[in-house]
Scaffold this active site. Structure first.
Site, PDB file in Angstrom:
ATOM      1  N   LYS A   1       0.982  -1.286   0.238  1.00  0.00           N
ATOM      2  CA  LYS A   1      -0.326   0.423  -0.139  1.00  0.00           C
ATOM      3  C   LYS A   1       0.897   1.448  -0.181  1.00  0.00           C
ATOM      4  O   LYS A   1       1.844   0.950   0.793  1.00  0.00           O
ATOM      5  CB  LYS A   1      -0.664  -0.187   1.099  1.00  0.00           C
ATOM      6  CG  LYS A   1      -1.715   0.784   1.550  1.00  0.00           C
ATOM      7  CD  LYS A   1      -2.248   0.726   3.060  1.00  0.00           C
ATOM      8  CE  LYS A   1      -3.440   1.911   2.670  1.00  0.00           C
ATOM      9  NZ  LYS A   1      -4.731   1.490   4.050  1.00  0.00           N
TER      10      LYS A   1
ATOM     11  N   SER B   1      -8.811   1.134   3.558  1.00  0.00           N
ATOM     12  CA  SER B   1      -8.326   1.533   2.365  1.00  0.00           C
ATOM     13  C   SER B   1      -6.993   0.726   2.040  1.00  0.00           C
ATOM     14  O   SER B   1      -7.110   1.754   0.542  1.00  0.00           O
ATOM     15  CB  SER B   1      -7.624   2.652   3.088  1.00  0.00           C
ATOM     16  OG  SER B   1      -6.435   2.806   4.101  1.00  0.00           O
TER      17      SER B   1
ATOM     18  N   SER C   1      -9.417  -0.782   7.293  1.00  0.00           N
ATOM     19  CA  SER C   1      -8.872  -1.428   6.102  1.00  0.00           C
ATOM     20  C   SER C   1      -8.310  -1.885   5.431  1.00  0.00           C
ATOM     21  O   SER C   1      -8.150  -2.293   4.504  1.00  0.00           O
ATOM     22  CB  SER C   1      -7.394   0.326   6.256  1.00  0.00           C
ATOM     23  OG  SER C   1      -8.463   1.793   6.598  1.00  0.00           O
TER      24      SER C   1
END
Length: 453
Positions: free
Chosen positions: A77, A155, A179
């Protein structure tokens, strides 16, 4: 390509696969499919990966792998620093920031074990949404509905999308309020949020520092266990489901499940009861009090994110932020000092209560998200729905985050709509290895039954 860490590691050991060849297959698939599946890769790191994979191949040829993740392709990420690259956090605000001068601590640790870093992935802007929609970095589309574009969840959206599409067997992400677990639930993956501080956090851009954790998105609980053992040196203990009582939280804290999610959850409970698993349904006081606290005063994420983004909130650059994310930032900044003090001050006693309310042989079991993956179109068209849906999506997951409960979401099967539903398993803070052991047994108990369904 084998879709799990355990499977690939076994293939490397038996000489049925070669890390360099596996990597090239990963790269080829990403290059072939990215045009038709945009919004997943933020920046490739192919040459770095090739050097790592060739070194890994040589170690496997000598029979000297560094760890269980040696040669395993993974994506990161875009909140984790990687030397020479800009950590954008999915925001136009940071596209011209200085490149990182060193790797994030977790990147260094896994690469020291031989992991192969293939790319960095997209996310909700500044990791400040559970939906995964991002007009700047791109919005991945959930492959479970080929007709109607739906969110992957956020996320850690890009990491989940890369794994569910078979590009890599592991996507590393972060989890503050859900997330990792939300995209796992929406895509039928395993997402593991460890206790705070279990993994090193240096070089990871923060959202709410006292909540932020790093963790994996994978296809199998055993892969999460392998990663955890590499990162901590703590093996997962042996256990059996008969040794545990599963607490299904009653009360209002988790009462917003849609009918289709509740139906999947009830089916799972039925399958487990048929195998002799013990259950008790009762209100979990720490969840109930935490829900009341959030409703009355707001969330700890809002308090801490306001501090993280204080300069941005006072600058003209805020105009570059997605207005929906900017609105969340502004709302957090409007919390009163009294509410902020209540939110931060109540955490320690509620954490203690969450530990006291669970006996040594108990574990919580509940739906990860109260709904299935929503459609992208309405979320883009209606600002009010975006805000309301984001709150609903995070409603279940944010409770365990505040209480620092290690939590793993695993696939619970498909709803009548054909969309995945996630099943969360939570324990008291610090009981991560036991949680992983229980989750492995749960997945084993459910897999064959769910396939038969």
């Amino acid at each position: 390509m084998t879709s799990t860490i355990a499977g690939l590691s076994g293939a490397f050991a038996s000489r049925q696969a070669d890390p360099a060849e596996v990597l090239e297959a990963c790269i080829q698939r990403i290059q072939d499919e990215s045009a038709g599946a945009p919004g997943i890769i933020a920046s490739p790191t192919f040459e770095r990966a090739r050097a790592s994979a060739h070194a890994s191949a040589e170690r496997w040829r000598r029979g000297q792998p560094l760890s269980a993740v040696d040669g395993i392709p993974m994506v990161w990420k875009d909140v984790f620093d990687m030397s020479g690259q800009v950590t954008t956090c999915g925001s136009a605000v940071r596209k011209n920031a200085n490149p990182a001068t060193e790797d994030a601590a977790l990147v260094r640790q896994l690469e020291a074990g031989g992991a192969v870093s293939v790319a960095r992935t997209t996310l909700s802007e500044f990791a400040y949404s559970g939906l995964g929609i991002n007009p700047f970095a791109g919005t991945p589309v959930n492959p479970w509905d080929p007709k109607t574009p739906r969110v992957v969840g956020g996320s850690s959206s890009g990491s989940a999308a890369a794994v569910i599409r078979g590009w890599v067997p592991c996507g590393m992400g972060s989890d503050t309020s859900g997330s990792l677990r939300v995209p796992a639930a929406f895509t039928g993956l395993v997402g593991f949020k460890p206790s705070h501080g279990r993994y090193v956090a240096g070089g990871m851009f923060p959202l709410a520092p006292s909540l932020d954790t790093a963790g994996p998105l994978v296809r199998d609980v055993r892969d999460a266990s392998l990663l955890d053992a590499v990162l901590t040196g703590v093996p997962v203990p042996a256990t059996a489901l008969r040794d545990w009582t599963f607490v299904v939280p009653a009360g209002r804290a988790l009462a917003a499940n849609t009918d289709e999610v509740q139906a999947v959850f009830e089916r799972v409970l039925g399958l487990l009861r048929g195998q002799g698993v013990k259950f008790v349904e009762r209100a979990f006081g720490a969840f109930e009090e935490t829900r009341d606290l959030f409703d009355q005063h707001g969330t700890l994420v809002a308090v801490e994110a306001t501090q993280v983004h204080r300069e941005l909130l006072q600058s003209e650059a805020l105009a570059l932020v997605d207005p929906r994310i900017a609105a969340r930032m502004k709302l957090g900044a409007q919390l009163s000092a009294a509410s902020a003090a209540e939110i931060t001050g109540r955490r320690a006693p509620l954490l203690a209560r969450s530990q006291a309310d669970m006996a040594a042989g108990e574990v919580l079991l509940y739906p990860t998200v109260c709904m299935t993956a929503p459609e992208i179109g309405p979320l883009n068209e209606d600002v009010a729905w975006f805000a309301a849906c984001n709150a609903r999506v995070l409603q279940n997951t944010m409770l365990a985050s505040y209480l620092d409960m290690p939590t793993l979401s695993l696939p619970a099967g498909l709803a009548v709509s054909g969309l995945p539903v996630g099943l969360s398993v939570s324990m008291a803070a610090g009981r991560d290895a036991l949680l992983l052991a229980v989750a492995e047994r749960l997945q084993e108990a459910l897999q064959d039954k769910l396939r038969a369904d």
